[in-house]
Write a protein that holds these residues in place. Structure first.
Motif, PDB file in Angstrom:
ATOM      1  N   VAL A 101       0.855  -1.191   0.000  1.00  0.00           N
ATOM      2  CA  VAL A 101       0.000   0.000   0.000  1.00  0.00           C
ATOM      3  C   VAL A 101       0.888   1.238   0.000  1.00  0.00           C
ATOM      4  CG1 VAL A 101      -1.768   1.289   1.246  1.00  0.00           C
ATOM      5  CG2 VAL A 101      -1.825  -1.222   1.227  1.00  0.00           C
ATOM      6  N   GLY A 102       0.716   2.061  -1.017  1.00  0.00           N
ATOM      7  CA  GLY A 102       1.534   3.260  -1.162  1.00  0.00           C
ATOM      8  C   GLY A 102       1.194   3.965  -2.453  1.00  0.00           C
ATOM      9  N   PRO A 103       2.004   4.937  -2.868  1.00  0.00           N
ATOM     10  CA  PRO A 103       1.740   5.671  -4.107  1.00  0.00           C
ATOM     11  C   PRO A 103       1.598   4.725  -5.299  1.00  0.00           C
ATOM     12  CG  PRO A 103       3.488   6.743  -2.851  1.00  0.00           C
ATOM     13  CD  PRO A 103       3.206   5.434  -2.160  1.00  0.00           C
ATOM     14  N   ILE A 135      -7.361  11.494  -1.787  1.00  0.00           N
ATOM     15  CA  ILE A 135      -6.642  12.025  -0.631  1.00  0.00           C
ATOM     16  C   ILE A 135      -6.403  13.518  -0.824  1.00  0.00           C
ATOM     17  CG2 ILE A 135      -4.538  11.858   0.750  1.00  0.00           C
ATOM     18  CD1 ILE A 135      -4.358   8.926  -0.180  1.00  0.00           C
ATOM     19  N   LYS A 136      -6.948  14.329   0.069  1.00  0.00           N
ATOM     20  CA  LYS A 136      -6.881  15.790  -0.030  1.00  0.00           C
ATOM     21  C   LYS A 136      -5.798  16.393   0.868  1.00  0.00           C
ATOM     22  CE  LYS A 136     -10.372  15.935  -2.873  1.00  0.00           C
ATOM     23  NZ  LYS A 136     -10.165  16.343  -4.278  1.00  0.00           N
ATOM     24  N   TYR A 137      -4.878  15.572   1.335  1.00  0.00           N
ATOM     25  CA  TYR A 137      -3.738  16.042   2.121  1.00  0.00           C
ATOM     26  C   TYR A 137      -2.885  16.983   1.261  1.00  0.00           C
ATOM     27  CZ  TYR A 137      -2.016  14.399   6.718  1.00  0.00           C
ATOM     28  OH  TYR A 137      -1.735  14.258   8.046  1.00  0.00           O
ATOM     29  N   ASP A 138      -2.175  17.923   1.909  1.00  0.00           N
ATOM     30  CA  ASP A 138      -1.258  18.788   1.156  1.00  0.00           C
ATOM     31  C   ASP A 138      -0.258  17.955   0.364  1.00  0.00           C
ATOM     32  OD1 ASP A 138      -2.516  20.999   2.201  1.00  0.00           O
ATOM     33  OD2 ASP A 138      -1.045  21.303   3.804  1.00  0.00           O
ATOM     34  N   ASN A 139       0.295  16.933   1.014  1.00  0.00           N
ATOM     35  CA  ASN A 139       1.190  15.986   0.344  1.00  0.00           C
ATOM     36  C   ASN A 139       0.649  14.587   0.604  1.00  0.00           C
ATOM     37  OD1 ASN A 139       3.180  14.373  -0.695  1.00  0.00           O
ATOM     38  ND2 ASN A 139       4.844  15.215   0.529  1.00  0.00           N
ATOM     39  N   PRO A 140      -0.084  13.999  -0.347  1.00  0.00           N
ATOM     40  CA  PRO A 140      -0.702  12.693  -0.118  1.00  0.00           C
ATOM     41  C   PRO A 140       0.273  11.602   0.299  1.00  0.00           C
ATOM     42  CG  PRO A 140      -1.595  13.698  -2.102  1.00  0.00           C
ATOM     43  CD  PRO A 140      -0.441  14.562  -1.669  1.00  0.00           C
ATOM     44  N   LYS A 141       1.545  11.725  -0.081  1.00  0.00           N
ATOM     45  CA  LYS A 141       2.528  10.704   0.273  1.00  0.00           C
ATOM     46  C   LYS A 141       2.807  10.664   1.775  1.00  0.00           C
ATOM     47  CE  LYS A 141       4.926  10.803  -4.185  1.00  0.00           C
ATOM     48  NZ  LYS A 141       6.223  11.055  -4.885  1.00  0.00           N
ATOM     49  N   GLU A 142       2.431  11.731   2.495  1.00  0.00           N
ATOM     50  CA  GLU A 142       2.679  11.777   3.930  1.00  0.00           C
ATOM     51  C   GLU A 142       1.650  10.987   4.734  1.00  0.00           C
ATOM     52  OE1 GLU A 142       2.804  15.820   5.157  1.00  0.00           O
ATOM     53  OE2 GLU A 142       4.728  16.250   4.197  1.00  0.00           O
ATOM     54  N   CYS A 194      -9.299  10.482  11.515  1.00  0.00           N
ATOM     55  CA  CYS A 194      -9.356  10.756  10.085  1.00  0.00           C
ATOM     56  C   CYS A 194     -10.769  11.152   9.682  1.00  0.00           C
ATOM     57  CB  CYS A 194      -8.918   9.538   9.273  1.00  0.00           C
ATOM     58  SG  CYS A 194      -7.236   8.994   9.625  1.00  0.00           S
ATOM     59  N   ALA A 195     -10.868  12.167   8.817  1.00  0.00           N
ATOM     60  CA  ALA A 195     -12.157  12.658   8.325  1.00  0.00           C
ATOM     61  C   ALA A 195     -12.354  12.214   6.883  1.00  0.00           C
ATOM     62  CB  ALA A 195     -12.214  14.183   8.422  1.00  0.00           C
ATOM     63  N   LEU A 196     -13.496  11.581   6.611  1.00  0.00           N
ATOM     64  CA  LEU A 196     -13.796  11.050   5.292  1.00  0.00           C
ATOM     65  C   LEU A 196     -15.187  11.498   4.875  1.00  0.00           C
ATOM     66  CD1 LEU A 196     -12.652   8.970   3.138  1.00  0.00           C
ATOM     67  CD2 LEU A 196     -14.106   7.277   4.282  1.00  0.00           C
ATOM     68  N   THR A 197     -15.309  12.048   3.664  1.00  0.00           N
ATOM     69  CA  THR A 197     -16.609  12.513   3.189  1.00  0.00           C
ATOM     70  C   THR A 197     -17.423  11.353   2.621  1.00  0.00           C
ATOM     71  OG1 THR A 197     -15.967  12.964   0.896  1.00  0.00           O
ATOM     72  CG2 THR A 197     -15.507  14.687   2.533  1.00  0.00           C
ATOM     73  N   LYS A 198     -18.699  11.623   2.409  1.00  0.00           N
ATOM     74  CA  LYS A 198     -19.593  10.611   1.836  1.00  0.00           C
ATOM     75  C   LYS A 198     -19.106  10.155   0.473  1.00  0.00           C
ATOM     76  CE  LYS A 198     -24.435   9.913   0.483  1.00  0.00           C
ATOM     77  NZ  LYS A 198     -25.789  10.533   0.428  1.00  0.00           N
ATOM     78  N   ASN A 199     -18.499  11.056  -0.282  1.00  0.00           N
ATOM     79  CA  ASN A 199     -18.045  10.743  -1.638  1.00  0.00           C
ATOM     80  C   ASN A 199     -16.651  10.122  -1.675  1.00  0.00           C
ATOM     81  OD1 ASN A 199     -20.421  11.749  -2.797  1.00  0.00           O
ATOM     82  ND2 ASN A 199     -19.615  13.837  -2.815  1.00  0.00           N
ATOM     83  N   GLY A 200     -16.067   9.868  -0.519  1.00  0.00           N
ATOM     84  CA  GLY A 200     -14.773   9.207  -0.489  1.00  0.00           C
ATOM     85  C   GLY A 200     -13.588  10.138  -0.567  1.00  0.00           C
ATOM     86  N   ASN A 201     -13.766  11.390  -0.144  1.00  0.00           N
ATOM     87  CA  ASN A 201     -12.637  12.321  -0.075  1.00  0.00           C
ATOM     88  C   ASN A 201     -12.026  12.257   1.323  1.00  0.00           C
ATOM     89  OD1 ASN A 201     -12.953  13.369  -2.715  1.00  0.00           O
ATOM     90  ND2 ASN A 201     -14.573  14.726  -2.002  1.00  0.00           N
ATOM     91  N   TYR A 202     -10.744  11.925   1.372  1.00  0.00           N
ATOM     92  CA  TYR A 202     -10.032  11.886   2.641  1.00  0.00           C
ATOM     93  C   TYR A 202      -9.539  13.294   2.942  1.00  0.00           C
ATOM     94  CZ  TYR A 202      -6.615  10.557   6.187  1.00  0.00           C
ATOM     95  OH  TYR A 202      -5.895  10.459   7.353  1.00  0.00           O
TER      96      TYR A 202
END
Length: 259
Positions: free
Chosen positions: A88-90, A98-105, A137-145
Motif C-alpha cells: 500500500v503506497g503511491p 486524498i486531499k492532504y497537502d502531500n498525499p505521500k505523507e 481521520c475525516a472522510l466525506t460521503k463521496n470518499g474524499n479523505y
C-alpha cells in the motif's frame, strides 16, 4: 487465500481471508532487527499450528508505517510464499481521493482504514484508530479523505507518566469505578483513561463541526485498534467499533489491485 499484513510500530497483525471470510488472524511483535529468516520461521509456525499450508496463499498485501522493516518482510514473503506482495503506497488503487497537502505523507494504515469505512458505510465518517499513536481521520460521503490529526497513544501517555514521575508505578489500563479515587493506582488509571476520553470527545465534536460546516451530513464515528473498546465504554461519541477494519481495508485494496 489472501494473507493480509498490517505493520504497526508495536505489532504486526496478520490475517487470512478466503471465500468464507477471515479464517485466522495473529499478532506478533514488530522488530526491525529480525532477519527475513527469523520472520519466516515465526510466520510459518503460526500457519502450521493452525494446520494451514503456506503454499495455499495466492496473494499478499502489506500496509506498513515502519519502513526499515520492509526489506526483511518482502524477502521473507518471496521466500516462504513465492508471491510478490502488493504494498500500500503511491500508485496503488484505493477508491478514495486524498486531499492532504502531500498525499505521500498519509500513513498507509490511515488510508486502509478510510478505504474500509468508505466501502462499509458510504457516508461521512470519522475514523479513530487506537494504536501506538491514536489517529483521527475525516472522510466525506463521496470518499474524499480530508485529513485529521495524530495524538500520542494512551499506552505512550501512561508509560511517560511512569518514566518521568519517580514515585508513580506502572499501572494496567483498567477503568476504575469513578473519578475520585482513594489510592495511587486507581487515581492514575482514572486520570489516564478519563482524560483521554475527554480528549477524544473534544476532537470528535470539533471534527464534526468542521465537516458539517462544509456541507457534510453529521459523520458516523468508527473506532478500531486494541484499546477502542476501553475508550468506547466511557463515551457516547463512538458509534461503531470495527476490530477488523484495517484487515478489511487491506482485502478491499487487494481486490482493486490484483490484476
Amino acid at each position: 487465500m489472501i494473507l493480509l499484513i498490517d505493520v504497526g510500530n508495536t505489532n504486526i497483525v496478520l490475517g487470512l481471508n478466503d471465500e468464507n471470510g477471515f479464517s485466522a488472524s495473529w499478532r506478533i511483535s514488530t522488530d526491525a532487527n529480525k532477519t527475513s529468516d527469523e520472520y519466516g520461521i515465526q510466520v510459518t509456525q503460526l500457519f502450521h499450528q493452525n494446520d494451514i499450508n503456506p503454499r495455499d496463499v495466492e496473494g499478499i498485501i502489506i500496509s506498513s508505517v515502519v519502513p526499515n522493516i520492509m526489506y526483511s518482510l518482502e524477502h521473507m514473503i518471496r521466500k516462504c510464499f513465492n508471491v510478490d506482495p502488493v504494498i500500500v503506497g503511491p500508485g496503488v488503487k484505493t477508491g478514495i481521493n486524498i486531499k492532504y497537502d502531500n498525499p505521500k505523507e498519509v500513513g498507509a494504515d490511515r488510508i486502509v482504514n478510510a478505504v474500509a469505512a468508505h466501502e462499509k458505510f458510504r457516508r461521512s465518517s470519522i475514523i479513530i484508530d487506537f494504536g501506538t499513536a491514536t489517529t483521527f481521520c475525516a472522510l466525506t460521503k463521496n470518499g474524499n479523505y480530508l485529513g485529521g490529526n495524530i495524538v500520542p497513544g494512551i499506552k505512550i501517555s501512561s508509560e511517560a507518566l511512569f518514566q518521568r514521575a519517580a514515585k508513580l508505578p506502572r499501572v494496567e489500563l483498567e477503568k476504575p469505578k469513578g473519578v475520585i479515587c482513594k489510592n495511587t493506582i486507581s487515581s492514575m488509571q482514572a486520570g489516564i483513561i478519563y482524560s483521554y476520553v475527554g480528549g477524544v470527545e473534544y476532537i470528535v465534536r470539533a471534527m464534526k463541526k468542521e465537516m458539517m460546516a462544509v456541507g457534510e451530513d453529521e459523520p458516523i464515528v468508527v473506532a478500531t485498534g486494541g484499546l477502542a473498546k476501553l475508550i468506547a465504554e466511557s463515551t457516547d461519541v463512538i458509534d461503531i467499533i470495527e476490530p477488523q477494519l484495517t484487515l478489511e481495508g487491506l482485502k478491499i485494496i487487494y481486490e482493486k489491485n490484483k490484476e
